[in-house]
Design a protein around this motif. Sequence first.
Motif, short mmCIF file in Angstrom:
data_model
loop_
_atom_site.label_atom_id
_atom_site.label_comp_id
_atom_site.label_asym_id
_atom_site.label_seq_id
_atom_site.Cartn_x
_atom_site.Cartn_y
_atom_site.Cartn_z
N ALA A 13 62.08 -12.66 11.63
CA ALA A 13 62.83 -13.65 12.43
C ALA A 13 64.31 -13.64 12.04
CB ALA A 13 62.24 -15.03 12.20
N HIS A 14 64.58 -13.47 10.76
CA HIS A 14 65.97 -13.46 10.30
C HIS A 14 66.73 -12.25 10.86
CE1 HIS A 14 69.39 -14.34 7.75
NE2 HIS A 14 69.40 -13.07 7.36
N ASN A 40 65.20 -11.31 0.66
CA ASN A 40 66.51 -11.85 0.34
C ASN A 40 67.38 -11.86 1.59
OD1 ASN A 40 69.19 -12.30 -0.74
ND2 ASN A 40 68.31 -11.83 -2.75
N MET A 41 67.34 -12.99 2.29
CA MET A 41 68.03 -13.11 3.57
C MET A 41 69.56 -13.07 3.42
SD MET A 41 65.15 -13.42 5.04
CE MET A 41 63.54 -14.19 5.00
N ASP A 42 70.07 -13.69 2.37
CA ASP A 42 71.52 -13.75 2.18
C ASP A 42 72.12 -12.36 2.03
OD1 ASP A 42 71.50 -16.49 2.36
OD2 ASP A 42 71.49 -16.82 0.18
N LEU A 80 59.39 -2.83 10.53
CA LEU A 80 58.89 -2.69 9.15
C LEU A 80 58.51 -4.06 8.57
CD1 LEU A 80 61.40 -0.06 7.70
CD2 LEU A 80 58.96 0.27 8.13
N ALA A 81 59.28 -5.08 8.89
CA ALA A 81 58.97 -6.43 8.42
C ALA A 81 57.64 -6.89 9.01
CB ALA A 81 60.10 -7.38 8.80
N GLY A 105 66.31 -3.02 14.73
CA GLY A 105 65.02 -2.74 15.38
C GLY A 105 64.04 -2.10 14.42
N LEU A 106 64.51 -1.11 13.67
CA LEU A 106 63.64 -0.42 12.71
C LEU A 106 63.11 -1.39 11.66
CD1 LEU A 106 62.48 2.09 11.26
CD2 LEU A 106 64.72 2.35 10.14
N PHE A 107 63.99 -2.19 11.10
CA PHE A 107 63.56 -3.07 9.99
C PHE A 107 62.79 -4.29 10.47
CE2 PHE A 107 66.48 -0.40 7.66
CZ PHE A 107 65.78 -0.22 6.47
N ARG A 108 62.96 -4.68 11.75
CA ARG A 108 62.10 -5.73 12.30
C ARG A 108 60.66 -5.22 12.37
NH1 ARG A 108 64.07 -7.57 17.90
NH2 ARG A 108 62.04 -8.62 17.82
#
Length: 354
Positions: A348-349, A315-317, A337-338, A332-335
């Motif tokens: 990318a988002h 859910n990008m929004d 994890l993604a 950085g952490l969640f990139r």
Amino acid sequence: MDSTDYSQQSNKRQRILATGPTKLTDLPTDLVSNCFAYLDPEKKPGHHIYLASVNKYFKAAVKELYQGVRNNSLESILSSPSICLYVLNLVEEEDIDTFYKIVVAIFENDRLDLYLDAYLEVYPNNFWSNKHASLVTATAYKSTEIMRSLITGNDHIIYFLTNLNPPEGIEINASVDDVKNLVQKIPVACDPQMIKELVRKGVVFNFESVIFSLTRKDIETFKCLLDIVPLEKDYEIQRIIVAALEHELQLKAVECLKERNHFAQGSNFIRAMYFVITENTANIMDLVKMFCSAKPNLTESDFKTIVYTCMMSENMDVLSYLHKSFRKIDLGLFRRLAMLNNKPEVEAHLQSLE
């Protein structure tokens, strides 16, 4: 028509005229039945029940014409108390399915006039059993006006609801637990005025009553109960939150909870956010903004749980809103994890938010 037939009919008319006015009941029922046949030449169930309910004479003529075929139009049967009473008496013993179909229609349409002047007239000697059954049925079909008549000025009913037992000497086919459940469900058929009157007379509602009230199309009873029922346990409030999110007036119901500060508690905020994100609820961004505006007491760990849920749901929004308007995300952490969870679009988002 030859002259002989015409002469015979003319003589017959003269004899009738000579004897003076003739009462309808002097006519043979088969003749009246024949007249009724012109109203319904195909003899299909229609509106002939109107005729049968006029008087016993018409009833006999209609019975002869239709030979047991009855009107199956609920609209016609519910058109007046007299017609409804006539049909209920007609089908009570020999066609119980039709009987209950009519009773259900009375409650579904919340027809207080038919309840008082037709349904109760069928069982005048079984008052208490009917009142208990009526409470159950009015609750099942959200019959507000019928429920109002049951609880207004009826000491037996109030005693029953407050003591969870019928008055002494009266028996019903229901356990104490059955009655407890019934009491909590009753708000589905009550407006705020009725709720306040029941509480004033000693009826006790709990969080389940608040949830049941959300099965109504309006939220006025829900708002009333929120101000009356003490909500002290998180799981109670969280179950109410989910019910509010499923209501057709979702935004208004949630606004009521926000006004009463229920989203300030971190665990309630997390439950609400988790639900709208994983269920992809309608009006999701409006809801997220409403939850966040409550300024919840949220730990960093709790916040990361919400962000992780958004990431997994892609859910990008919501991710953008949280990062820009609520609390900064550890991008950085969640990139990472993604990437580990094979979510390239989310990765990318998140990078675009840096």
